[in-house]
Each structure stands twice: as structure tokens, then as C-alpha cells.
Design an enzyme around this catalytic site. Sequence first.
Site, short mmCIF file in Angstrom:
data_model
loop_
_atom_site.label_atom_id
_atom_site.label_comp_id
_atom_site.label_asym_id
_atom_site.label_seq_id
_atom_site.Cartn_x
_atom_site.Cartn_y
_atom_site.Cartn_z
N TYR A 196 0.82 -1.21 0.00
CA TYR A 196 0.00 0.00 0.00
C TYR A 196 0.85 1.26 0.00
O TYR A 196 2.02 1.25 0.42
CB TYR A 196 -0.96 0.03 1.19
CG TYR A 196 -0.31 0.21 2.55
CD1 TYR A 196 -0.10 1.48 3.08
CD2 TYR A 196 0.06 -0.89 3.32
CE1 TYR A 196 0.48 1.67 4.33
CE2 TYR A 196 0.64 -0.72 4.57
CZ TYR A 196 0.84 0.56 5.07
OH TYR A 196 1.41 0.73 6.32
N CYS A 197 0.25 2.37 -0.46
CA CYS A 197 0.81 3.71 -0.30
C CYS A 197 -0.24 4.53 0.44
O CYS A 197 -1.07 3.96 1.16
CB CYS A 197 1.20 4.33 -1.64
SG CYS A 197 -0.17 4.64 -2.78
N PHE A 198 -0.26 5.85 0.27
CA PHE A 198 -1.18 6.64 1.08
C PHE A 198 -2.63 6.48 0.64
O PHE A 198 -3.51 6.19 1.45
CB PHE A 198 -0.79 8.13 1.06
CG PHE A 198 -1.66 8.96 1.96
CD1 PHE A 198 -1.66 8.75 3.32
CD2 PHE A 198 -2.49 9.95 1.44
CE1 PHE A 198 -2.47 9.50 4.16
CE2 PHE A 198 -3.30 10.71 2.27
CZ PHE A 198 -3.29 10.48 3.63
N SER B 137 1.80 3.07 -5.01
CA SER B 137 1.64 1.62 -4.83
C SER B 137 1.39 0.93 -6.17
O SER B 137 1.81 -0.21 -6.38
CB SER B 137 0.49 1.32 -3.85
OG SER B 137 -0.71 1.89 -4.29
N TYR C 91 -3.42 3.40 2.63
CA TYR C 91 -3.38 3.64 4.07
C TYR C 91 -4.62 4.41 4.54
O TYR C 91 -5.21 4.09 5.57
CB TYR C 91 -2.12 4.44 4.43
CG TYR C 91 -2.12 4.95 5.85
CD1 TYR C 91 -1.68 4.14 6.90
CD2 TYR C 91 -2.58 6.24 6.16
CE1 TYR C 91 -1.71 4.59 8.21
CE2 TYR C 91 -2.61 6.69 7.47
CZ TYR C 91 -2.17 5.87 8.48
OH TYR C 91 -2.21 6.31 9.79
#
Length: 373
Positions: free
Chosen positions: A104-106, A112, A133
Site C-alpha cells: 500500500y501507499c497513502f 503503490s 493507508y
Amino acid sequence: MAVNLTEFTTELPQTDDFKSIVLNNTPLIDVRAPVEFEQGAFASSINLPLMNDEERHKVGICYKQHGNAAAVKLGHQLVNEATRTPRVDAWAAFMDQHSDALLYCFRGGMRSKISQQWLKDSGREIVRLKGGYKAFRRYLIDFMESVPQQFQQLDIQPIVLAGRTGSGKTLVIQQLQNTIDLEGLAHHRGSAFGRHATPQPTQINFENNLSMSLIRFLETQAKQLIIEDEGRNIGSVNLSKELFDFLKGGERVVVETPLAERIAITLDEYVIEAQQEYPTLDAWTTFMLAALQRIQKRLGGERYQRVLKQFEDAMQYQIQQASTEYHQAWIETLLVEYYDPMYDYQMQKRQHKVAFSGSMQEVVSFLQELAKS
């Protein structure tokens, strides 16, 4: 200079089954920059960033000044073939150790997706979190806010384990299944002297971990949740007022422990175990003196000086005789003259119903039998 931008496969797999991630403690690769990870992350995640802090900062400035396309191009220039390979290798190595890992990323967007595609280009398939996230965090917060209503619908009763300081409440919690250890989650012993040598989690991480603990608790189908009698603030972290009020509204079960045993428990936890956390005895002494000073006004001048003298005598004896025995004196003074009056006042003020009181073992037996009913 020409920059090769990432070409995406039409469909890259995603999931938003956050409950499953919590229940299975699924390993997660967090590709955000370290500064983002430090502000808040998930317990099962590891930070293997797509961009480091400096690279992310440069891309962010470019995005504000020149827009998305220029920022993406700069990102690919900064994370070029030479810097990309070790990062992809690190993700792959983690996947070798954890075949069920997710990424995952933000927001579950560009970072991602690029990481996912680079892994695919290297022959590795990984699923990314839909919404990243932010979506997972939102799920955890929404769940925590729903706990009072869910508990009431499922007829789950919160039970508050009360007792004087040093009575062994944490020792009781550790022997039971249907509990959540708030002090453990907060990494704090819950008093002026409760700070550990290592830092507490951020407020965000405390909330994430508490929500996950509540999700896992509901899966046990237990009808009582036992928590220790804490204030809303546990060191530098806190519970929301709504959740705190609901949990603390439960019946009390009181641990009654003789003073001599309370002194021994406090000595073991706050002196013997605590000293082992610090690199030197001087470091622990400095922490303790600062903690004493923080409650100086509440102790009053005479009592503060008396406790300080008892502490200094205990330290001198420990250094000379390699014994912690003399620490019992200042512990007893604080328990009897400071903590006990506060406890009596709070119990009288709140007038909560006491369902049971007894020794540590009697309380454990009562709560274990209650869980079976």
C-alpha cells in the site's frame, strides 16, 4: 534526456478486505516515505519506500509548481533503473518471507500502483490495498466509533478491573483471555512513573492497534470485555471520550492485595524491571527524579522532601550493596500517602457498582467462571 515512464498492465489486483487483514495479521509493505510511516502505520507493516524523504519532497514541490505529469516524470528520473533495482529486490525479499504480503501507499494510487507494476515486470504478483493507508485507517476509526453500539447490540458487557496502585491488576489481565491490555497498547504503565525507556506509539498507531484489538476481540464472541481501570490519558496517548465513557461505564471487579504484596509488586515492576530497560543506572535515576518532580506540588513540600530523601538513600544503598531493598521505603510512602487517598476519592466519587472483590487469584477465578456463563 528521455525518461521511460511506467507502463501499466490493464488490471492490477486490489483488495479492501480490511477485516481479513486484521484477523490474519497479514504482512504489509508500506511504500510511503519514512516520514509518513513514522507518523502512523499498521502493526504488521514494514516500511520499504518507493521514494525516500528527500525524493518525495522534491516530487511534491514539482507537483505544486508544475502539475502531476511533471511530478511523475521527476519521480521516474529520481528513482531510475539504478535506484529502482534494490528497492524492487527488497520488496521481493519480503514477499519470499511472507507469501501473503500486500502492498500500500497513502491513497492506493500512483506510488503503490507503480511498485506493484515493477514487481509484476520482475515476475512477482502482489495485491495492493484499495484506497491505501487512508482507506484502511478510515475503516479502523469507523469500527472503533461503532464499538459502543455493537457491544450493546451483542449484549457484551465491559468490566473494569479496579484496585489500588500495585495491587497486580496487570498480572490479572495477563492470566485472562477476554481482555484488552490498554497499558500494553499504550506502552506505558499508566502513572507518573509509568513511562518506558523506549517511546510510546504515536496517537495514530495507538488508535490503529486498539481498533485491531477490538476487531479481534469481537471475533472471539466473548460476552465480557475486561479492561484495567485507567484514565482516559495513558501517558501521551488517549482514548476518545465516547469509547472511554462506554468502557468505563461497566461494573467494577476489585483486586484486594495486602500492602506488603503491593510494595513487592511495585518494586519488581517500577524498579527492578524498569532499571533493566535503561542503558545505565544513572539514566533510570534521572528519569525517576524528573517523575518525582512532576508530582511535587501534589505531594506537598514536606512529603516531597521525605520521599526524595528515601529515594536518594535507596540509590546509595543499591550502589553500595547491589540491593534494591531500600526502595521499599519510598514506594510505601507513595502508595499509602499519595496513591491510596486518590484511589479512595475516585471510588467514592464515581460510586460504580462492584460486582466482586477479592485477591488476585480469587478475581482471576471469578472472571474465568463468568466467561463460561
